[in-house]
Design a protein around this motif. Sequence first.
Motif, PDB file in Angstrom:
ATOM      1  N   GLU A  45       0.618  -1.354  -0.143  1.00 13.78           N
ATOM      2  CA  GLU A  45      -0.048   0.088   0.030  1.00 13.78           C
ATOM      3  C   GLU A  45       0.965   1.261  -0.072  1.00 13.78           C
ATOM      4  N   LEU A  46       1.786   1.388   0.798  1.00  8.60           N
ATOM      5  CA  LEU A  46       2.655   2.429   0.795  1.00  8.60           C
ATOM      6  C   LEU A  46       3.536   2.588  -0.538  1.00  8.60           C
ATOM      7  N   GLU A  47       4.151   1.681  -0.860  1.00  8.55           N
ATOM      8  CA  GLU A  47       4.717   1.617  -2.146  1.00  8.55           C
ATOM      9  C   GLU A  47       3.730   1.907  -3.482  1.00  8.55           C
ATOM     10  N   ALA A  48       2.591   1.723  -3.359  1.00 13.29           N
ATOM     11  CA  ALA A  48       1.468   2.179  -4.493  1.00 13.29           C
ATOM     12  C   ALA A  48       1.361   3.576  -4.202  1.00 13.29           C
ATOM     13  N   GLU A  49       1.247   4.070  -2.975  1.00 14.14           N
ATOM     14  CA  GLU A  49       1.110   5.502  -2.693  1.00 14.14           C
ATOM     15  C   GLU A  49       2.091   6.288  -3.166  1.00 14.14           C
ATOM     16  N   VAL A  50       3.380   5.945  -3.096  1.00 16.58           N
ATOM     17  CA  VAL A  50       4.598   6.456  -3.322  1.00 16.58           C
ATOM     18  C   VAL A  50       4.789   6.680  -4.874  1.00 16.58           C
ATOM     19  N   LEU A  51       4.486   5.445  -5.470  1.00 16.00           N
ATOM     20  CA  LEU A  51       4.576   5.370  -6.844  1.00 16.00           C
ATOM     21  C   LEU A  51       3.439   6.420  -7.548  1.00 16.00           C
ATOM     22  N   GLY A  52       2.227   6.296  -7.069  1.00 10.84           N
ATOM     23  CA  GLY A  52       1.056   7.307  -7.449  1.00 10.84           C
ATOM     24  C   GLY A  52       1.680   8.679  -7.777  1.00 10.84           C
ATOM     25  N   THR A  53       2.061   8.895  -6.514  1.00 11.91           N
ATOM     26  CA  THR A  53       2.572  10.321  -6.330  1.00 11.91           C
ATOM     27  C   THR A  53       3.819  10.631  -7.453  1.00 11.91           C
ATOM     28  N   LEU A  54       4.562   9.918  -7.438  1.00 14.11           N
ATOM     29  CA  LEU A  54       5.824  10.163  -8.334  1.00 14.11           C
ATOM     30  C   LEU A  54       4.966  10.214  -9.911  1.00 14.11           C
ATOM     31  N   TRP A  55       4.306   9.236 -10.063  1.00 13.88           N
ATOM     32  CA  TRP A  55       3.582   9.095 -11.472  1.00 13.88           C
ATOM     33  C   TRP A  55       2.899  10.437 -12.141  1.00 13.88           C
ATOM     34  N   GLY A  56       2.146  10.910 -10.734  1.00 13.52           N
ATOM     35  CA  GLY A  56       1.307  11.980 -11.062  1.00 13.52           C
ATOM     36  C   GLY A  56       1.862  13.433 -10.851  1.00 13.52           C
ATOM     37  N   SER A  57       3.060  13.259 -10.862  1.00 10.97           N
ATOM     38  CA  SER A  57       3.946  14.550 -10.787  1.00 10.97           C
ATOM     39  C   SER A  57       4.437  14.930 -12.148  1.00 10.97           C
ATOM     40  N   LYS A  58       4.465  16.459 -12.395  1.00 10.12           N
ATOM     41  CA  LYS A  58       4.690  16.642 -13.983  1.00 10.12           C
ATOM     42  C   LYS A  58       6.024  16.813 -13.992  1.00 10.12           C
ATOM     43  N   THR A  59       6.946  16.856 -12.819  1.00  6.46           N
ATOM     44  CA  THR A  59       8.356  16.785 -12.897  1.00  6.46           C
ATOM     45  C   THR A  59       8.752  15.960 -12.026  1.00  6.46           C
ATOM     46  N   PRO A  60      10.131  15.541 -12.134  1.00  2.00           N
ATOM     47  CA  PRO A  60      10.770  14.435 -11.131  1.00  2.00           C
ATOM     48  C   PRO A  60      10.855  15.204  -9.627  1.00  2.00           C
ATOM     49  N   PRO A  63      13.594  13.021  -2.653  1.00  2.07           N
ATOM     50  CA  PRO A  63      13.020  12.367  -1.551  1.00  2.07           C
ATOM     51  C   PRO A  63      12.232  13.370  -0.760  1.00  2.07           C
ATOM     52  N   ALA A  64      12.840  14.668  -0.487  1.00  2.00           N
ATOM     53  CA  ALA A  64      12.485  15.637   0.217  1.00  2.00           C
ATOM     54  C   ALA A  64      10.962  16.197  -0.242  1.00  2.00           C
ATOM     55  N   GLN A  65      10.881  16.346  -1.633  1.00  2.00           N
ATOM     56  CA  GLN A  65       9.821  16.910  -2.065  1.00  2.00           C
ATOM     57  C   GLN A  65       8.531  15.815  -2.123  1.00  2.00           C
ATOM     58  N   LEU A  66       8.901  14.434  -2.292  1.00  2.00           N
ATOM     59  CA  LEU A  66       8.017  13.358  -2.314  1.00  2.00           C
ATOM     60  C   LEU A  66       7.614  13.437  -0.737  1.00  2.00           C
ATOM     61  N   HIS A  67       8.359  13.562   0.288  1.00  2.00           N
ATOM     62  CA  HIS A  67       8.025  13.454   1.642  1.00  2.00           C
ATOM     63  C   HIS A  67       6.825  14.318   1.781  1.00  2.00           C
ATOM     64  N   VAL A  68       7.199  15.788   1.385  1.00  2.00           N
ATOM     65  CA  VAL A  68       6.215  16.809   1.571  1.00  2.00           C
ATOM     66  C   VAL A  68       4.694  16.454   0.863  1.00  2.00           C
ATOM     67  N   SER A  69       4.976  15.712  -0.398  1.00  2.00           N
ATOM     68  CA  SER A  69       3.676  15.707  -1.197  1.00  2.00           C
ATOM     69  C   SER A  69       2.963  14.552  -0.668  1.00  2.00           C
ATOM     70  N   LEU A  70       3.592  13.511  -0.024  1.00  2.00           N
ATOM     71  CA  LEU A  70       2.729  12.464   0.865  1.00  2.00           C
ATOM     72  C   LEU A  70       1.976  13.016   2.243  1.00  2.00           C
TER      73      LEU A  70
END
Length: 85
Positions: A45-60, A63-70
């Motif tokens: 579930e966590l991996e899916a949430e992380v991947l979904g957030t990465l795939w939904g982002s328009k830019t790379p 890790p810090a930006q992903l942490h904030v996005s989650l």
Amino acid sequence: MTQQADGGQVPGGQISGGQIPGGQVPGQIPGGRTSPAGGRRGAGELEAEVLGTLWGSKTPLTPAQLHVSLGGGLAYNTVHTILTR
């Protein structure tokens, strides 16, 4: 400190109202979400949430930006570990 039956001590006194130390309610994932599995996410579930957030982002994302996005419910180290696996 409150003495436990096994001789250990619980900081902050007695635990009441169904809460665990730190004020978190059992079955609640940090960040306010609840899990039907009693506080743990399902496998992947966590991996899916992380991947979904990465795939939904328009830019790379770093890790810090992903942490904030989650949201703030996960430790930075947890996010970084997921990214390195």
